[in-house]
Motif scaffolding. Structure first.
Motif, PDB file in Angstrom:
ATOM      1  N   ARG A  49     -27.954 -46.815  12.302  1.00 49.60           N
ATOM      2  CA  ARG A  49     -29.152 -46.106  11.859  1.00 49.60           C
ATOM      3  C   ARG A  49     -29.940 -45.552  13.039  1.00 49.60           C
ATOM      4  O   ARG A  49     -30.521 -44.467  12.958  1.00 49.60           O
ATOM      5  CB  ARG A  49     -30.011 -47.034  10.991  1.00 49.60           C
ATOM      6  CG  ARG A  49     -29.441 -47.139   9.569  1.00 49.60           C
ATOM      7  CD  ARG A  49     -29.611 -48.475   8.916  1.00 49.60           C
ATOM      8  NE  ARG A  49     -28.992 -48.497   7.592  1.00 49.60           N
ATOM      9  CZ  ARG A  49     -27.650 -48.571   7.395  1.00 49.60           C
ATOM     10  NH1 ARG A  49     -26.827 -48.641   8.433  1.00 49.60           N
ATOM     11  NH2 ARG A  49     -27.160 -48.572   6.166  1.00 49.60           N
ATOM     12  N   ARG A  50     -29.940 -46.274  14.135  1.00 46.24           N
ATOM     13  CA  ARG A  50     -30.618 -45.753  15.334  1.00 46.24           C
ATOM     14  C   ARG A  50     -29.923 -44.503  15.848  1.00 46.24           C
ATOM     15  O   ARG A  50     -30.570 -43.512  16.197  1.00 46.24           O
ATOM     16  CB  ARG A  50     -30.613 -46.835  16.422  1.00 46.24           C
ATOM     17  CG  ARG A  50     -31.445 -46.464  17.663  1.00 46.24           C
ATOM     18  CD  ARG A  50     -31.057 -47.289  18.856  1.00 46.24           C
ATOM     19  NE  ARG A  50     -29.690 -46.988  19.280  1.00 46.24           N
ATOM     20  CZ  ARG A  50     -29.355 -45.902  19.960  1.00 46.24           C
ATOM     21  NH1 ARG A  50     -30.255 -44.993  20.285  1.00 46.24           N
ATOM     22  NH2 ARG A  50     -28.097 -45.713  20.307  1.00 46.24           N
ATOM     23  N   ARG A  51     -28.572 -44.545  15.839  1.00 47.70           N
ATOM     24  CA  ARG A  51     -27.816 -43.386  16.302  1.00 47.70           C
ATOM     25  C   ARG A  51     -27.999 -42.199  15.364  1.00 47.70           C
ATOM     26  O   ARG A  51     -28.118 -41.055  15.812  1.00 47.70           O
ATOM     27  CB  ARG A  51     -26.332 -43.755  16.406  1.00 47.70           C
ATOM     28  CG  ARG A  51     -25.426 -42.644  16.933  1.00 47.70           C
ATOM     29  CD  ARG A  51     -25.799 -42.235  18.328  1.00 47.70           C
ATOM     30  NE  ARG A  51     -24.855 -41.261  18.867  1.00 47.70           N
ATOM     31  CZ  ARG A  51     -25.164 -40.349  19.787  1.00 47.70           C
ATOM     32  NH1 ARG A  51     -26.394 -40.293  20.286  1.00 47.70           N
ATOM     33  NH2 ARG A  51     -24.262 -39.522  20.226  1.00 47.70           N
ATOM     34  N   ASP A  75     -30.653 -41.470  13.516  1.00 46.39           N
ATOM     35  CA  ASP A  75     -31.981 -40.888  13.757  1.00 46.39           C
ATOM     36  C   ASP A  75     -32.029 -40.133  15.083  1.00 46.39           C
ATOM     37  O   ASP A  75     -32.692 -39.082  15.198  1.00 46.39           O
ATOM     38  CB  ASP A  75     -33.037 -41.995  13.743  1.00 46.39           C
ATOM     39  CG  ASP A  75     -33.231 -42.592  12.340  1.00 46.39           C
ATOM     40  OD1 ASP A  75     -32.900 -41.899  11.355  1.00 46.39           O
ATOM     41  OD2 ASP A  75     -33.688 -43.747  12.252  1.00 46.39           O
ATOM     42  N   GLY A 123     -22.285 -50.985  13.411  1.00 49.34           N
ATOM     43  CA  GLY A 123     -23.250 -52.014  13.030  1.00 49.34           C
ATOM     44  C   GLY A 123     -24.454 -51.362  12.377  1.00 49.34           C
ATOM     45  O   GLY A 123     -24.815 -50.224  12.693  1.00 49.34           O
ATOM     46  N   ARG A 124     -25.103 -52.093  11.467  1.00 46.03           N
ATOM     47  CA  ARG A 124     -26.177 -51.509  10.665  1.00 46.03           C
ATOM     48  C   ARG A 124     -27.327 -50.976  11.525  1.00 46.03           C
ATOM     49  O   ARG A 124     -27.718 -49.815  11.406  1.00 46.03           O
ATOM     50  CB  ARG A 124     -26.714 -52.559   9.673  1.00 46.03           C
ATOM     51  CG  ARG A 124     -27.835 -52.040   8.796  1.00 46.03           C
ATOM     52  CD  ARG A 124     -28.315 -53.113   7.829  1.00 46.03           C
ATOM     53  NE  ARG A 124     -29.450 -52.651   7.047  1.00 46.03           N
ATOM     54  CZ  ARG A 124     -29.351 -51.926   5.950  1.00 46.03           C
ATOM     55  NH1 ARG A 124     -28.164 -51.593   5.502  1.00 46.03           N
ATOM     56  NH2 ARG A 124     -30.439 -51.544   5.293  1.00 46.03           N
ATOM     57  N   ARG A 125     -27.854 -51.798  12.419  1.00 49.66           N
ATOM     58  CA  ARG A 125     -29.009 -51.372  13.212  1.00 49.66           C
ATOM     59  C   ARG A 125     -28.647 -50.235  14.164  1.00 49.66           C
ATOM     60  O   ARG A 125     -29.350 -49.227  14.242  1.00 49.66           O
ATOM     61  CB  ARG A 125     -29.564 -52.556  14.002  1.00 49.66           C
ATOM     62  CG  ARG A 125     -30.763 -52.188  14.879  1.00 49.66           C
ATOM     63  CD  ARG A 125     -31.321 -53.404  15.598  1.00 49.66           C
ATOM     64  NE  ARG A 125     -31.842 -54.386  14.639  1.00 49.66           N
ATOM     65  CZ  ARG A 125     -32.366 -55.557  14.998  1.00 49.66           C
ATOM     66  NH1 ARG A 125     -32.406 -55.899  16.286  1.00 49.66           N
ATOM     67  NH2 ARG A 125     -32.824 -56.386  14.093  1.00 49.66           N
ATOM     68  N   GLU A 126     -27.534 -50.376  14.890  1.00 52.36           N
ATOM     69  CA  GLU A 126     -27.129 -49.356  15.848  1.00 52.36           C
ATOM     70  C   GLU A 126     -26.765 -48.053  15.139  1.00 52.36           C
ATOM     71  O   GLU A 126     -27.083 -46.962  15.621  1.00 52.36           O
ATOM     72  CB  GLU A 126     -25.932 -49.837  16.676  1.00 52.36           C
ATOM     73  CG  GLU A 126     -25.319 -48.796  17.603  1.00 52.36           C
ATOM     74  CD  GLU A 126     -26.276 -48.253  18.639  1.00 52.36           C
ATOM     75  OE1 GLU A 126     -25.988 -47.176  19.208  1.00 52.36           O
ATOM     76  OE2 GLU A 126     -27.322 -48.880  18.893  1.00 52.36           O
ATOM     77  N   ILE A 162     -25.022 -41.860   8.797  1.00 53.46           N
ATOM     78  CA  ILE A 162     -24.856 -43.310   8.667  1.00 53.46           C
ATOM     79  C   ILE A 162     -23.443 -43.639   8.184  1.00 53.46           C
ATOM     80  O   ILE A 162     -22.826 -44.623   8.631  1.00 53.46           O
ATOM     81  CB  ILE A 162     -25.919 -43.889   7.710  1.00 53.46           C
ATOM     82  CG1 ILE A 162     -27.312 -43.809   8.371  1.00 53.46           C
ATOM     83  CG2 ILE A 162     -25.588 -45.325   7.326  1.00 53.46           C
ATOM     84  CD1 ILE A 162     -28.451 -44.204   7.455  1.00 53.46           C
ATOM     85  N   ASP A 170     -20.888 -46.092  10.035  1.00 49.40           N
ATOM     86  CA  ASP A 170     -20.219 -47.230   9.386  1.00 49.40           C
ATOM     87  C   ASP A 170     -18.707 -47.145   9.571  1.00 49.40           C
ATOM     88  O   ASP A 170     -18.039 -48.172   9.790  1.00 49.40           O
ATOM     89  CB  ASP A 170     -20.564 -47.257   7.898  1.00 49.40           C
ATOM     90  CG  ASP A 170     -22.019 -47.638   7.640  1.00 49.40           C
ATOM     91  OD1 ASP A 170     -22.649 -48.194   8.563  1.00 49.40           O
ATOM     92  OD2 ASP A 170     -22.509 -47.359   6.533  1.00 49.40           O
TER      93      ASP A 170
END
Length: 317
Positions: free
Chosen positions: A116-118, A120, A111-114, A102, A106
């Motif tokens: 965290r998705r990346r 995971d 971006g926050r959502r993208e 993460i 950053d």
């Protein structure tokens, strides 16, 4: 038939530090979606070449393009298309595996959502899901190397420079890392690999170049490089002494191992050469108990094509 697109093209690359010539007119071409390995002894110029290709230092001369971009005219474009993974993992030991990823997301402003998705997605890809909440300090060497590589992939580079990626790993972890590298290439990534493990280059690389004293002394597939080194032979073992004597009379040029009832016959190991050898023996009713082909490996290639280090004069006090 279409020609593969080049991910890296180098023409006339030169670099010197004062009177010391480090790279002397290097030409390279690496096809996209392949693994290219640069081999050479310590001090041959491998690290300097990677640093120039990765825009970390400037060349003295040469035309250099990475991911279709000129390293001099468009260094930012090159940096946006590549990642560099050094010999030692550069993870933050106080963060968890997921937090490390993460953090990289950053830094790249995903971006926050993208981000965290990346993160995971990469934890899944590199088999780190079960360890995602553990601090990196507790990771094994193999896990740290996988996490380090995953961190470089957050922004999906098309070219990855791997500098000795399996140094210090045990054989199981090394093979696991090889699998990760192969999967990246299967997804279209280009790998530029430097390694001291010649077996690693043999197993992974589509093309290998050997650098010695700033010059490319050989380039080709692992099989092509091995054929450049003399020393291939076939070992024939026999069940009885008279069969060995008969074979020696038929073949003439062979090294005899009387204790093992064996002959060592010069042979390039090709199908045609082996067939011709066995046909000669069959014509004279010579019964071979066992046949083994011995060909040079990349260690032999390395030793034959590179200059041994100069012996330092010992000073007696």
């Amino acid at each position: 038939m279409t020609t593969p697109q080049s991910a890296i093209t180098v023409t006339g690359l030169c670099k010197a530090y004062g009177n010391k010539v480090v790279l002397d007119g290097i030409d390279l071409e690496v096809a996209a979606g392949t693994i290219f390995s640069l081999l050479g002894p310590n001090g041959a110029g491998k690290t300097t070449a990677v640093e120039i290709l990765a825009t970390l230092i400037k060349a003295d001369a040469g035309d250099i393009r990475v991911a279709g971009k000129d390293v001099v005219r468009d260094p930012d474009g090159v940096r946006g298309a590549i990642s560099v993974t050094g010999q030692f993992a550069s993870v933050d030991n106080l963060l968890t595996g997921r937090e490390n990823l993460i953090m990289m997301a950053d830094l790249h402003h995903l971006g926050r959502r993208e981000g965290r998705r990346r993160a995971d997605e990469l934890l899944e890809q590199f088999d780190l899901v079960d360890a995602r909440s553990q601090r990196a300090l507790s990771y094994s060497g193999g896990m740290r190397r996988r996490l380090d590589l995953a961190m470089t992939l957050v922004r999906r580079p098309s070219v990855i420079f791997l500098d000795e990626p399996t140094t210090g790993l045990d054989p199981r972890s090394r093979h696991a890392m090889w699998g990760v590298i192969r999967n990246l290439v299967a997804d279209g990534v280009t790998i530029f690999l430097t390694t001291q493990y010649l077996e690693e280059a043999d197993q992974l690389a589509d093309l290998i170049a050997v650098l010695d004293q700033g010059r490319l002394v050989a380039q080709g597939t692992a099989a092509e490089l091995k054929r450049r080194v003399p020393g291939s032979y076939v070992r024939l073992e026999f069940g009885e002494q008279h069969q060995l004597d008969m074979a020696l009379g038929v073949l003439g040029e062979a090294r005899r191992d009387a204790d093992a009832l064996a002959l060592q016959v010069p042979n390039d190991g090709s199908v045609g050469a082996l067939r011709a050898l066995l046909e000669r023996l069959d014509e004279h009713a010579v019964d071979v108990a066992e046949l083994t082909v011995h060909t040079p490996d990349l260690d032999d290639v390395f030793l034959a094509l590179t200059t041994p280090p100069r012996r330092q004069k010992e000073t007696v006090l």
